[in-house]
Design an enzyme around this catalytic site. Structure first.
Site, PDB file in Angstrom:
ATOM      1  N   GLY A 162      10.494  -3.934   2.752  1.00 50.98           N
ATOM      2  CA  GLY A 162       9.301  -4.157   1.926  1.00 50.98           C
ATOM      3  C   GLY A 162       9.540  -5.305   0.964  1.00 50.98           C
TER       4      GLY A 162
ATOM      5  N   TYR B  32      -4.651   6.950  -6.481  1.00 44.76           N
ATOM      6  CA  TYR B  32      -3.327   6.312  -6.416  1.00 44.76           C
ATOM      7  C   TYR B  32      -2.539   6.592  -7.693  1.00 44.76           C
ATOM      8  CZ  TYR B  32       0.191   2.623  -6.740  1.00 44.76           C
ATOM      9  OH  TYR B  32       1.370   1.947  -6.916  1.00 44.76           O
TER      10      TYR B  32
HETATM   11  N1  LIG Z   1       3.072  -4.167  -5.203  1.00 45.61           N
HETATM   12  C1  LIG Z   1       2.713  -4.017  -6.473  1.00 45.61           C
HETATM   13  O1  LIG Z   1       2.005  -4.832  -7.034  1.00 45.61           O
HETATM   14  C2  LIG Z   1       3.208  -2.815  -7.257  1.00 45.61           C
HETATM   15  C3  LIG Z   1       2.800  -2.648  -8.594  1.00 45.61           C
HETATM   16  C4  LIG Z   1       3.269  -1.543  -9.312  1.00 45.61           C
HETATM   17  C5  LIG Z   1       4.125  -0.638  -8.698  1.00 45.61           C
HETATM   18  N2  LIG Z   1       4.488  -0.817  -7.391  1.00 45.61           N
HETATM   19  C6  LIG Z   1       5.399   0.141  -6.766  1.00 45.61           C
HETATM   20  O2  LIG Z   1       6.580  -0.549  -6.399  1.00 45.61           O
HETATM   21  C7  LIG Z   1       7.123  -0.007  -5.205  1.00 45.61           C
HETATM   22  C8  LIG Z   1       7.450  -1.096  -4.204  1.00 45.61           C
HETATM   23  O3  LIG Z   1       6.304  -1.877  -3.909  1.00 45.61           O
HETATM   24  P1  LIG Z   1       6.324  -3.050  -2.803  1.00 45.61           P
HETATM   25  O4  LIG Z   1       5.285  -4.024  -3.213  1.00 45.61           O
HETATM   26  O5  LIG Z   1       7.728  -3.523  -2.557  1.00 45.61           O
HETATM   27  O6  LIG Z   1       5.799  -2.239  -1.517  1.00 45.61           O
HETATM   28  P2  LIG Z   1       5.829  -2.651   0.036  1.00 45.61           P
HETATM   29  O7  LIG Z   1       6.089  -4.093   0.262  1.00 45.61           O
HETATM   30  O8  LIG Z   1       4.603  -2.058   0.632  1.00 45.61           O
HETATM   31  O9  LIG Z   1       7.119  -1.862   0.560  1.00 45.61           O
HETATM   32  C9  LIG Z   1       7.141  -0.474   0.726  1.00 45.61           C
HETATM   33  C10 LIG Z   1       8.105  -0.160   1.844  1.00 45.61           C
HETATM   34  O10 LIG Z   1       8.106   1.265   2.055  1.00 45.61           O
HETATM   35  C11 LIG Z   1       7.890   1.527   3.452  1.00 45.61           C
HETATM   36  N3  LIG Z   1       7.205   2.799   3.618  1.00 45.61           N
HETATM   37  C12 LIG Z   1       5.871   3.071   3.493  1.00 45.61           C
HETATM   38  N4  LIG Z   1       5.638   4.376   3.729  1.00 45.61           N
HETATM   39  C13 LIG Z   1       6.849   4.935   4.003  1.00 45.61           C
HETATM   40  C14 LIG Z   1       7.273   6.230   4.328  1.00 45.61           C
HETATM   41  N5  LIG Z   1       6.403   7.250   4.459  1.00 45.61           N
HETATM   42  N6  LIG Z   1       8.598   6.469   4.533  1.00 45.61           N
HETATM   43  C15 LIG Z   1       9.493   5.453   4.431  1.00 45.61           C
HETATM   44  N7  LIG Z   1       9.156   4.185   4.138  1.00 45.61           N
HETATM   45  C16 LIG Z   1       7.837   3.923   3.924  1.00 45.61           C
HETATM   46  C17 LIG Z   1       7.063   0.366   3.929  1.00 45.61           C
HETATM   47  O11 LIG Z   1       7.172   0.226   5.339  1.00 45.61           O
HETATM   48  P3  LIG Z   1       5.889  -0.147   6.229  1.00 45.61           P
HETATM   49  O12 LIG Z   1       5.135  -1.208   5.511  1.00 45.61           O
HETATM   50  O13 LIG Z   1       6.471  -0.569   7.526  1.00 45.61           O
HETATM   51  O14 LIG Z   1       5.060   1.105   6.286  1.00 45.61           O
HETATM   52  C18 LIG Z   1       7.721  -0.803   3.180  1.00 45.61           C
HETATM   53  O15 LIG Z   1       8.878  -1.244   3.841  1.00 45.61           O
HETATM   54  C19 LIG Z   1       6.110   1.069  -4.757  1.00 45.61           C
HETATM   55  O16 LIG Z   1       6.558   2.325  -5.220  1.00 45.61           O
HETATM   56  C20 LIG Z   1       4.830   0.727  -5.488  1.00 45.61           C
HETATM   57  O17 LIG Z   1       4.032   1.854  -5.745  1.00 45.61           O
HETATM   58  C21 LIG Z   1       4.064  -1.891  -6.673  1.00 45.61           C
END
Ligand SMILES: NC(=O)c1ccc[n+]([C@@H]2O[C@H](COP(=O)([O-])OP(=O)(O)OC[C@H]3O[C@@H](n4cnc5c(N)ncnc54)[C@H](OP(=O)(O)O)[C@@H]3O)[C@@H](O)[C@H]2O)c1
Length: 298
Positions: free
Chosen positions: A10, A123
């Site tokens: 991710g 969410y």
């Molecule tokens: N992005 C933002 O702006 C933001 C803001 C505030 C907080 N956050 C938090 O920060 C964290 C990381 O965000 P990110 O942007 O790095 O997210 P991301 O790019 O979507 O990465 C999440 C990873 O988790 C995997 N995943 C999804 N469902 C899963 C499951 N059931 N079991 C195992 N792996 C799973 C995804 O794989 P697939 O894609 O292949 O499913 C992906 O590799 C999250 O907790 C998010 O809530 C993000």
């Protein structure tokens, strides 16, 4: 240290792997490793015997969560409960990520870790429940609330991060891009977050942390800065308010986080958000479209 990274491909996971390269890292990928499959996921973790489990997995397509509350709670809350229980059984430290969206945005000055959450969406409620489960089941845990993440890998769940989306829409010939100007946030580069997580897990200062870039801006200001720094035309970005934009899920009007605990334990501050953006664009853009007019600090 033996470290399992869930969601290692991710956006954040892709920067955590190199940030922890001096440790024994075990990257875990969906769908082979699915946190909602508690038994199988637990078996994998028990076989790895990690000292630290870092969970970046989430269902965070915020508008879609409104219609898929069961899935949002399955991934963001119940699976997190199961991970916390597994980690407790293994005596492993759990690192879990949460969101600025746990707040209702009424405050208008940066939110401290102790401020009372008030989730406005499915969410946000599911992520806050995940936090509660971590606290309930794991004494040795770090919960990190962050905001507006962007990294070179791009956001997997959402397809693209915000910067990529803006550049893509502009390159596809859209005459104007409407971006909300009444939601104030702090964009955060995953590369900087990963470096601080790597430092944090070497401490035993468990608990809740706010970790974001420095400063604040609206999504509109962020979008304009993307075009300013990448040599594009900022005037393509047009301000719109949230009501007119009409997203399905409610979002806080102000969700800037005060990084008080991080400062207390002496972790280095993040870059000002525009410097972080410039550093990202420096790496992301082809050499003839490098950022202009802004110093790159990290
Ligand atoms: N992005 C933002 O702006 C933001 C803001 C505030 C907080 N956050 C938090 O920060 C964290 C990381 O965000 P990110 O942007 O790095 O997210 P991301 O790019 O979507 O990465 C999440 C990873 O988790 C995997 N995943 C999804 N469902 C899963 C499951 N059931 N079991 C195992 N792996 C799973 C995804 O794989 P697939 O894609 O292949 O499913 C992906 O590799 C999250 O907790 C998010 O809530 C993000």
């Amino acid at each position: 240290m033996r470290i399992a990274i869930i969601g290692a491909d991710g956006q954040l996971g892709s920067d955590l792997v190199p940030a922890l390269k001096e440790e024994d890292v075990f990257p875990l990928f969906w769908p082979k490793f699915d946190i909602t499959q508690a038994e199988t996921a637990g078996d994998v973790l028990r076989s790895l015997r990690p000292d630290v489990v870092i969970n970046t997995a989430a269902f965070h397509r915020v508008d879609e969560c409104e219609d898929r509350a069961e899935q949002a709670f399955a991934v963001n809350a119940f699976a997190v409960r199961d991970l916390a229980r597994t980690c407790r059984g293994l005596n492993a430290v759990l690192v879990h990520f949460s969101t600025d969206f746990v707040f209702d945005g009424e405050k208008r000055t940066p939110y401290f870790e102790e401020d009372r959450p008030g989730p406005l969406s499915v969410y946000a409620a599911s992520k806050l429940t995940g936090e509660h489960f971590v606290r309930a089941y794991s004494e040795r845990a770090f919960i990190i609330r962050t905001c507006g993440l962007y990294g070179l890998a791009g956001c997997k769940e959402k397809g693209r991060n915000f910067i990529e989306t803006m550049l893509f829409l502009a390159s596809s010939g859209r005459p104007a891009l409407q971006v909300v100007d009444d939601q104030i946030i702090t964009p955060t580069p995953t590369v900087e977050l990963a470096a601080r997580v790597a430092a944090l897990i070497r401490t035993e200062a468990y608990g809740l942390y706010h970790m974001t870039g420095e400063g604040e801006c609206s999504w509109f200001e962020f979008a304009r800065a993307i075009f300013e720094l990448s040599g594009g035309d900022p005037s393509i970005v047009v301000p719109v308010n949230s009501a007119a934009f009409g997203a399905k899920a409610r979002r806080p009007a102000y969700s800037v986080l005060e990084k008080a605990r991080m400062k207390t334990i002496g972790l280095p501050p993040f870059s000002p958000w525009k410097s972080g953006l410039a550093a990202y664009l420096e790496k992301k853009l082809p050499s003839d479209r490098k950022p202009v007019g802004f110093p790159v600090s990290e």
